[in-house]
Design an enzyme around this catalytic site. Structure first.
Site, mmCIF file in Angstrom:
data_model
loop_
_atom_site.group_PDB
_atom_site.id
_atom_site.type_symbol
_atom_site.label_atom_id
_atom_site.label_comp_id
_atom_site.label_asym_id
_atom_site.label_seq_id
_atom_site.Cartn_x
_atom_site.Cartn_y
_atom_site.Cartn_z
ATOM 1 N N ASP A 273 0.861 -1.172 0.000
ATOM 2 C CA ASP A 273 0.000 0.000 0.000
ATOM 3 C C ASP A 273 0.905 1.231 0.000
ATOM 4 O O ASP A 273 2.022 1.196 0.519
ATOM 5 C CB ASP A 273 -0.881 -0.040 1.257
ATOM 6 N N ASP B 24 -7.911 -7.180 0.158
ATOM 7 C CA ASP B 24 -7.126 -7.411 1.373
ATOM 8 C C ASP B 24 -7.831 -6.794 2.554
ATOM 9 O O ASP B 24 -8.670 -5.894 2.392
ATOM 10 C CB ASP B 24 -5.733 -6.762 1.240
ATOM 11 N N CYS C 118 -12.158 -28.802 8.426
ATOM 12 C CA CYS C 118 -11.202 -27.737 8.118
ATOM 13 C C CYS C 118 -9.797 -28.307 8.236
ATOM 14 O O CYS C 118 -9.493 -29.069 9.158
ATOM 15 C CB CYS C 118 -11.382 -26.556 9.066
ATOM 16 N N CYS D 184 -6.917 -26.698 8.822
ATOM 17 C CA CYS D 184 -5.938 -25.953 9.619
ATOM 18 C C CYS D 184 -5.550 -26.725 10.879
ATOM 19 O O CYS D 184 -6.283 -27.608 11.345
ATOM 20 C CB CYS D 184 -6.483 -24.576 9.992
ATOM 21 N N CYS E 55 -8.145 -26.718 13.829
ATOM 22 C CA CYS E 55 -9.287 -27.631 13.718
ATOM 23 C C CYS E 55 -8.872 -29.095 13.715
ATOM 24 O O CYS E 55 -9.618 -29.964 14.163
ATOM 25 C CB CYS E 55 -10.075 -27.318 12.445
ATOM 26 N N HIS F 208 -6.502 -20.509 11.431
ATOM 27 C CA HIS F 208 -7.822 -20.950 10.991
ATOM 28 C C HIS F 208 -8.470 -19.932 10.057
ATOM 29 O O HIS F 208 -8.968 -20.288 8.981
ATOM 30 C CB HIS F 208 -8.746 -21.193 12.185
#
Length: 379
Positions: free
Chosen positions: A94, A273, A311, A313, A316, A342
């Site tokens: 940015d 984003d 999930c 991740c 999880c 997650h």
């Protein structure tokens, strides 16, 4: 030479949603794509290796913050942020315009640039369009954003028009500086322009058309998600996007909730984003298809289930809701780290589901079905 290519290979039959491939100096990115925010050359609460394992190859860092700390001398000694941070994927920076805008009483915008005081030590600085391009050249940004004037909702027409005209002037000067650096072999990335115009339809149209005609390989739609009502966001996103060229990748800055992301995808936006995923994680909340799960709630104290079934991740796969609840209640940093993994995994996988829906010409139904669940209050 910079490396850049963008191709669209599939368009949804009912909406402007599309699938594309964006080729950058550090590899290709499949679009539409959410970008994790790594303001200070790190995505908060997670290793870069984990980000890469999830499937991300583009993260966002911030020119304003990296300019102030660690500073250009340090970044130059490492030949840029990739070596400094050991992240070898792509980086979008940015311009710092929004951060300077957020300083309020500590900055003054003029036609030449913006004067501001550091939020760290009060030291005085000036950002010109040329200087911001120079800074991002030192950072080694794969996508660099030109300096713009970001304005809050409900300012009057005259001030909105003046801010837009300064943004257009700065865009021209940014291109000239980029070209000068290219001639000297000092610019490695790709400079994107930014549309402004506040919440006035004619200014939005004008800005979208002016910036689209300039020599930018990509276009960002700025000045949205700055405090306006959701209906206003939806209207002005659709309105602005309808005037931004379809030939270039299109980026909406600062959106990260699934409902806003789906709205952007429907309007043919390729990149977005937001800090929301990581900030909510640090505050103990998880993304799910049924809304946000607030892990401080007492009902999770003895819940043996994972946060989300199936999930992938670590949170999880390995831990129970009860354990995450315990970590969050105790303010243990591991709680925020697990929820960060997650939430970012969830958003990446959500985008994969979105891409499948576009590929199979069922995006409209996917969006409707998803929001029917997500717009509930959550747990």
């Amino acid at each position: 030479m910079t490396r850049f290519d963008f191709s669209v290979f599939k368009k949804d039959k009912d909406t402007n949603a599309r699938l594309g491939t964006l080729t950058l100096p550090h590899g290709s990115v499949s679009t539409p794509m959410f970008m994790p925010v790594g303001t200070n050359a790190t995505v908060k609460g997670i290793y870069h290796e984990k980000i890469k394992e999830m499937g991300y190859n583009l993260i966002l860092a911030n020119t304003y913050h990296l300019y102030l700390r660690p500073g250009l001398e340090v970044l130059s000694s490492f030949d840029g942020v990739h070596n400094f941070s050991s992240w070898q994927g792509n980086v979008l920076t940015d311009s710092g315009g929004f951060q300077v805008f957020s300083l309020s009483g500590l900055r003054k915008v003029g036609k030449e640039g913006v004067k501001f005081q550091s939020h760290i030590d009060g030291s005085r600085h000036i950002f010109t369009p040329e200087k911001v391009v120079d800074i991002q050249s030192v950072i080694g940004s794969d996508i660099a954003m030109c300096l713009d004037v970001c304005t809050p909702p409900k300012i009057d027409y005259r001030n909105a028009k003046e801010a837009m005209e300064i943004t257009h002037s700065w865009a021209k000067r940014s291109i000239e500086e980029r070209n000068r650096l290219l001639d000297e072999g000092k610019f490695r990335g790709n400079l994107f322009g930014i549309c402004q115009g506040n919440f006035y339809e004619d200014l939005r149209k004008e800005s979208a058309e002016v910036i689209s005609e300039m020599d930018f390989p990509g276009i960002a739609i700025g000045g949205l998600s700055v405090g306006e009502e959701k209906s206003e966001f939806r209207h002005f996103l659709h309105h602005t996007a309808s005037y931004v060229t379809l030939e270039k990748p299109r980026y909406v800055m600062g959106i990260g909730s699934p409902d806003y992301i789906l709205e952007a995808v429907e309007n043919g936006i390729d990149l977005f984003d937001c800090v929301l995923a990581t900030r909510m994680a640090r505050n103990g909340a998880a993304f799910t298809d049924d809304g946000y799960m607030v892990m401080k709630k007492a009902k999770f104290k003895d819940d043996h289930r994972p946060l989300v079934e199936n999930c992938r991740c670590s949170c999880c796969q390995r831990y129970s809701r009860a354990y995450v609840h315990h970590l969050v209640k105790c303010n243990e940093m591991l709680g925020g780290m697990l929820l960060t993994e997650h939430n970012l995994t969830y958003l990446f996988d959500l985008m994969e589901r979105v891409k499948s829906a576009i590929r199979e010409d069922r995006f409209t139904q996917f969006k409707r079905d998803y929001l029917d669940r997500f717009d509930k209050k959550g747990e």
